[in-house]
Design an enzyme around this catalytic site. Structure first.
Site, PDB file in Angstrom:
ATOM      1  N   ARG A  37      -4.701   1.431   9.878  1.00 55.12           N
ATOM      2  CA  ARG A  37      -5.134   0.030   9.863  1.00 55.12           C
ATOM      3  C   ARG A  37      -5.026  -0.590  11.255  1.00 55.12           C
ATOM      4  O   ARG A  37      -5.850  -1.415  11.639  1.00 55.12           O
ATOM      5  CB  ARG A  37      -4.279  -0.764   8.865  1.00 55.12           C
ATOM      6  CG  ARG A  37      -4.366  -0.233   7.461  1.00 55.12           C
ATOM      7  CD  ARG A  37      -3.287  -0.805   6.554  1.00 55.12           C
ATOM      8  NE  ARG A  37      -1.953  -0.392   6.957  1.00 55.12           N
ATOM      9  CZ  ARG A  37      -0.849  -0.630   6.265  1.00 55.12           C
ATOM     10  NH1 ARG A  37      -0.921  -1.287   5.119  1.00 55.12           N
ATOM     11  NH2 ARG A  37       0.318  -0.235   6.703  1.00 55.12           N
ATOM     12  N   ASN A  38      -3.971  -0.214  12.001  1.00 52.27           N
ATOM     13  CA  ASN A  38      -3.804  -0.769  13.345  1.00 52.27           C
ATOM     14  C   ASN A  38      -4.991  -0.401  14.239  1.00 52.27           C
ATOM     15  O   ASN A  38      -5.483  -1.215  15.009  1.00 52.27           O
ATOM     16  CB  ASN A  38      -2.498  -0.245  13.968  1.00 52.27           C
ATOM     17  CG  ASN A  38      -1.280  -0.900  13.345  1.00 52.27           C
ATOM     18  OD1 ASN A  38      -1.014  -2.076  13.560  1.00 52.27           O
ATOM     19  ND2 ASN A  38      -0.554  -0.149  12.533  1.00 52.27           N
TER      20      ASN A  38
ATOM     21  N   LYS B 176       4.470   4.534  17.332  1.00 52.59           N
ATOM     22  CA  LYS B 176       3.091   5.057  17.229  1.00 52.59           C
ATOM     23  C   LYS B 176       2.120   3.965  16.786  1.00 52.59           C
ATOM     24  O   LYS B 176       0.917   4.061  17.053  1.00 52.59           O
ATOM     25  CB  LYS B 176       3.047   6.299  16.322  1.00 52.59           C
ATOM     26  CG  LYS B 176       3.443   6.075  14.865  1.00 52.59           C
ATOM     27  CD  LYS B 176       2.324   5.581  13.993  1.00 52.59           C
ATOM     28  CE  LYS B 176       2.841   5.064  12.671  1.00 52.59           C
ATOM     29  NZ  LYS B 176       1.819   4.477  11.818  1.00 52.59           N
TER      30      LYS B 176
ATOM     31  N   ASN C 148       0.824  -1.203   0.000  1.00 56.08           N
ATOM     32  CA  ASN C 148       0.000   0.000   0.000  1.00 56.08           C
ATOM     33  C   ASN C 148       0.869   1.269   0.000  1.00 56.08           C
ATOM     34  O   ASN C 148       0.709   2.162  -0.849  1.00 56.08           O
ATOM     35  CB  ASN C 148      -0.880  -0.085   1.262  1.00 56.08           C
ATOM     36  CG  ASN C 148      -1.961   0.959   1.337  1.00 56.08           C
ATOM     37  OD1 ASN C 148      -2.130   1.604   2.370  1.00 56.08           O
ATOM     38  ND2 ASN C 148      -2.740   1.145   0.290  1.00 56.08           N
ATOM     39  N   TRP C 149       1.836   1.327   0.903  1.00 56.88           N
ATOM     40  CA  TRP C 149       2.704   2.513   0.984  1.00 56.88           C
ATOM     41  C   TRP C 149       3.759   2.498  -0.133  1.00 56.88           C
ATOM     42  O   TRP C 149       4.051   3.520  -0.752  1.00 56.88           O
ATOM     43  CB  TRP C 149       3.347   2.570   2.367  1.00 56.88           C
ATOM     44  CG  TRP C 149       4.196   3.778   2.706  1.00 56.88           C
ATOM     45  CD1 TRP C 149       5.333   3.759   3.452  1.00 56.88           C
ATOM     46  CD2 TRP C 149       3.967   5.163   2.386  1.00 56.88           C
ATOM     47  NE1 TRP C 149       5.820   5.030   3.605  1.00 56.88           N
ATOM     48  CE2 TRP C 149       5.009   5.916   2.963  1.00 56.88           C
ATOM     49  CE3 TRP C 149       2.991   5.842   1.649  1.00 56.88           C
ATOM     50  CZ2 TRP C 149       5.101   7.307   2.836  1.00 56.88           C
ATOM     51  CZ3 TRP C 149       3.082   7.230   1.512  1.00 56.88           C
ATOM     52  CH2 TRP C 149       4.129   7.940   2.098  1.00 56.88           C
TER      53      TRP C 149
HETATM   54  N1  NAI Z   1       0.210   1.800   4.347  1.00 52.75           N
HETATM   55  C1  NAI Z   1       0.456   2.959   4.954  1.00 52.75           C
HETATM   56  O1  NAI Z   1      -0.420   3.845   5.061  1.00 52.75           O
HETATM   57  C2  NAI Z   1       1.823   3.223   5.487  1.00 52.75           C
HETATM   58  C3  NAI Z   1       2.719   2.212   5.734  1.00 52.75           C
HETATM   59  N2  NAI Z   1       3.967   2.496   6.253  1.00 52.75           N
HETATM   60  C4  NAI Z   1       4.930   1.429   6.543  1.00 52.75           C
HETATM   61  O2  NAI Z   1       5.487   0.946   5.330  1.00 52.75           O
HETATM   62  C5  NAI Z   1       5.851  -0.432   5.470  1.00 52.75           C
HETATM   63  C6  NAI Z   1       5.252  -1.210   4.314  1.00 52.75           C
HETATM   64  O3  NAI Z   1       3.859  -1.076   4.371  1.00 52.75           O
HETATM   65  P1  NAI Z   1       2.895  -1.233   3.104  1.00 52.75           P
HETATM   66  O4  NAI Z   1       3.573  -0.797   1.850  1.00 52.75           O
HETATM   67  O5  NAI Z   1       1.630  -0.553   3.493  1.00 52.75           O
HETATM   68  O6  NAI Z   1       2.713  -2.818   2.999  1.00 52.75           O
HETATM   69  P2  NAI Z   1       1.330  -3.643   3.085  1.00 52.75           P
HETATM   70  O7  NAI Z   1       0.795  -3.580   4.459  1.00 52.75           O
HETATM   71  O8  NAI Z   1       0.463  -3.215   1.975  1.00 52.75           O
HETATM   72  O9  NAI Z   1       1.832  -5.138   2.894  1.00 52.75           O
HETATM   73  C7  NAI Z   1       1.754  -5.840   1.731  1.00 52.75           C
HETATM   74  C8  NAI Z   1       3.129  -6.063   1.147  1.00 52.75           C
HETATM   75  O10 NAI Z   1       3.760  -7.164   1.798  1.00 52.75           O
HETATM   76  C9  NAI Z   1       4.259  -8.046   0.800  1.00 52.75           C
HETATM   77  N3  NAI Z   1       4.299  -9.401   1.312  1.00 52.75           N
HETATM   78  C10 NAI Z   1       3.258 -10.158   1.709  1.00 52.75           C
HETATM   79  N4  NAI Z   1       3.703 -11.377   2.078  1.00 52.75           N
HETATM   80  C11 NAI Z   1       5.030 -11.366   1.919  1.00 52.75           C
HETATM   81  C12 NAI Z   1       6.072 -12.326   2.181  1.00 52.75           C
HETATM   82  N5  NAI Z   1       5.814 -13.538   2.677  1.00 52.75           N
HETATM   83  N6  NAI Z   1       7.344 -11.960   1.921  1.00 52.75           N
HETATM   84  C13 NAI Z   1       7.613 -10.744   1.436  1.00 52.75           C
HETATM   85  N7  NAI Z   1       6.696  -9.797   1.185  1.00 52.75           N
HETATM   86  C14 NAI Z   1       5.423 -10.111   1.438  1.00 52.75           C
HETATM   87  C15 NAI Z   1       3.282  -7.909  -0.336  1.00 52.75           C
HETATM   88  O11 NAI Z   1       3.861  -8.326  -1.518  1.00 52.75           O
HETATM   89  C16 NAI Z   1       3.015  -6.416  -0.332  1.00 52.75           C
HETATM   90  O12 NAI Z   1       4.000  -5.728  -1.066  1.00 52.75           O
HETATM   91  C17 NAI Z   1       5.332  -0.864   6.862  1.00 52.75           C
HETATM   92  O13 NAI Z   1       6.386  -0.874   7.769  1.00 52.75           O
HETATM   93  C18 NAI Z   1       4.325   0.217   7.231  1.00 52.75           C
HETATM   94  O14 NAI Z   1       4.224   0.442   8.623  1.00 52.75           O
HETATM   95  C19 NAI Z   1       4.372   3.772   6.486  1.00 52.75           C
HETATM   96  C20 NAI Z   1       3.538   4.826   6.208  1.00 52.75           C
HETATM   97  C21 NAI Z   1       2.204   4.646   5.704  1.00 52.75           C
HETATM   98  O1  13P Z   2       1.974   4.694   9.225  1.00 54.40           O
HETATM   99  C1  13P Z   2       0.883   4.982   8.847  1.00 54.40           C
HETATM  100  C2  13P Z   2       0.447   6.384   8.609  1.00 54.40           C
HETATM  101  O2  13P Z   2       1.517   7.282   8.723  1.00 54.40           O
HETATM  102  C3  13P Z   2      -0.119   3.918   8.572  1.00 54.40           C
HETATM  103  O3  13P Z   2      -0.549   3.347   9.752  1.00 54.40           O
HETATM  104  P1  13P Z   2      -1.306   1.945   9.737  1.00 54.40           P
HETATM  105  O4  13P Z   2      -0.277   0.901   9.407  1.00 54.40           O
HETATM  106  O5  13P Z   2      -1.907   1.801  11.082  1.00 54.40           O
HETATM  107  O6  13P Z   2      -2.348   2.071   8.654  1.00 54.40           O
END
Ligand code: NAI
Ligand code: 13P
Length: 355
Positions: free
Chosen positions: A270-271, A206, A14-15
């Site tokens: 999401r948390n 957080k 997602n990010w």
């Molecule tokens: N989504 C958001 O709003 C935000 C997320 N973040 C942080 O960014 C980081 C990544 O989050 P997102 O991009 O949201 O990911 P996500 O929560 O959308 O997770 C899905 C990702 O995980 C991968 N995945 C699933 N199973 C897997 C496996 N077994 N091995 C390797 N990869 C696998 C998928 O391919 C996909 O790319 C996290 O640490 C999150 O806290 C930071 C700011 C905002």
């Molecule tokens: O880090 C985030 C916003 O800055 C996203 O938080 P969540 O993983 O709880 O959705």
């Protein structure tokens, strides 16, 4: 071409996909960057088609960021080594539980002059009973410097072009300018600070507090109680940095990575959402993550566990009653209805952090 800065995004959730919109656009906008941005995609099949092929033909990540077009110069690559081999900037943006595996795959396969930046919010357990910062893991494994980007950045809102701020923690001011160029957009305003560890710790902690905010929502405890969780959470975040990352700055908590991220995650993350459902349905967190997030991953409950692992080993659980009770509720050791009771009495703490 060879002298242009090549950027590779490692992760496409997602990010990862939302930030690819900005990074892809900036790579074509600024002449110092190579237009092509490789995005490593953990391959999966969707309706009989490879996700990488879908992204490269439709320019949409239909699983993790549906409804948004990625710039066509962002190229999905299923092989992490191939994606990263010639990159000068490696943007790590995967759920924190997977980062070590990716580092192991990349060891010795990247440019020795490459620099990393981690957008990952979380920790890992360290040998000896402590925790590791994700940026430290990346640096230790790959032997390259690692900056961080953390902020109030709910991915869907960023992808929609809604205004927000973010914080880059970078020790080298000159390099901080390059990072600002590749990440900043009209709607995504970047501040660069040199307090790297505190920036990263804010981003990880957080997510624990957001679980607490979700519990309060699930209990219908009202806005005042939720505000108390946010305030106590902020105090425990500051205390944590004060004790374990001495020399950090209090001012970092007033950047986007601090108070702002705490607030947005406690309302829109999401948390929070899954933790509310956890209280209301009685289902497990793992079950709800699967049911509610369509493959996206929660970081808060894992982070609470990692932090508790260290606090328990150091006999310091009582200094962090909010973090401790959130962990215990997540694993079923404490009932959510006991949450308020468990945080009623806060320990005294004299801060040594300076602005
Ligand atoms: N989504 C958001 O709003 C935000 C997320 N973040 C942080 O960014 C980081 C990544 O989050 P997102 O991009 O949201 O990911 P996500 O929560 O959308 O997770 C899905 C990702 O995980 C991968 N995945 C699933 N199973 C897997 C496996 N077994 N091995 C390797 N990869 C696998 C998928 O391919 C996909 O790319 C996290 O640490 C999150 O806290 C930071 C700011 C905002
Ligand atoms: O880090 C985030 C916003 O800055 C996203 O938080 P969540 O993983 O709880 O959705």
């Amino acid at each position: 071409m060879a002298d242009k800065i090549q950027v590779c995004i490692i992760g496409s959730g997602n990010w990862g996909s939302a930030i690819a919109k900005i990074v892809g656009a900036n790579a074509t906008k600024f002449p110092e960057f190579d237009d092509r941005v490789n995005m490593y995609v953990y391959e999966e099949m969707i309706d009989g088609k490879k996700l990488t092929e879908i992204i490269n033909t439709t320019h949409e990540n239909i699983k993790y960021l549906p409804g948004h077009q990625l710039p066509p110069n962002v190229v999905a690559v299923p092989d992490i080594v191939q994606a990263a081999a010639t990159a000068d900037i490696l943007v790590f943006v995967v759920p924190h539980q997977f980062v070590k595996n990716f580092c192991a795959s990349l060891l010795g396969k990247i440019k020795p002059t490459a620099q990393a930046i981690s957008l990952i919010k979380g920790f890992d357990k360290a040998e000896g009973g402590g925790i590791d910062l994700i940026s430290h893991i990346i640096t230790r494994h790959l032997k390259i410097p690692c900056s961080v980007l953390m902020g109030a950045n709910l991915a869907n809102e960023v992808a929609e072009g809604k205004f927000c701020e973010t914080t880059i923690g970078c020790r080298d001011i000159k390099y901080g300018k390059v990072l600002k160029d590749i990440f900043q957009a009209d709607h995504f305003r970047v501040s660069v600070v040199d307090d790297v560890d505190a920036t990263e710790v804010c981003g990880a902690l957080k997510n624990i507090v957001a679980c607490g905010a979700g519990f309060m929502d699930g209990l219908n405890s009202g806005d005042n109680a939720k505000a108390a969780v946010i305030r106590i959470g902020l105090m425990e975040m500051i205390r944590f940095v004060d004790i374990f990352y001495p020399g950090s700055k209090l001012g970092t908590f007033f950047e986007s990575c601090g108070v702002a991220d705490l607030i947005t995650t406690c309302y829109g993350g999401r948390n929070r959402k899954v933790s509310e459902a956890f209280v209301k349905t009685g289902k497990s967190i793992a079950e709800l993550e699967k049911e509610m997030l369509g493959g996206q991953k929660l970081q808060g409950p894992f982070t609470a566990e990692e932090v508790n692992y260290m606090l328990k080993n150091k006999n310091m659980e009582d200094k962090f009653p909010l973090f401790t009770s959130i962990h215990k509720i997540c694993i079923g050791e404490l009932k959510a209805t006991q949450f308020v009771e468990s945080i009623r009495n806060q320990p005294d703490h004299v801060l040594s952090l300076k602005a």
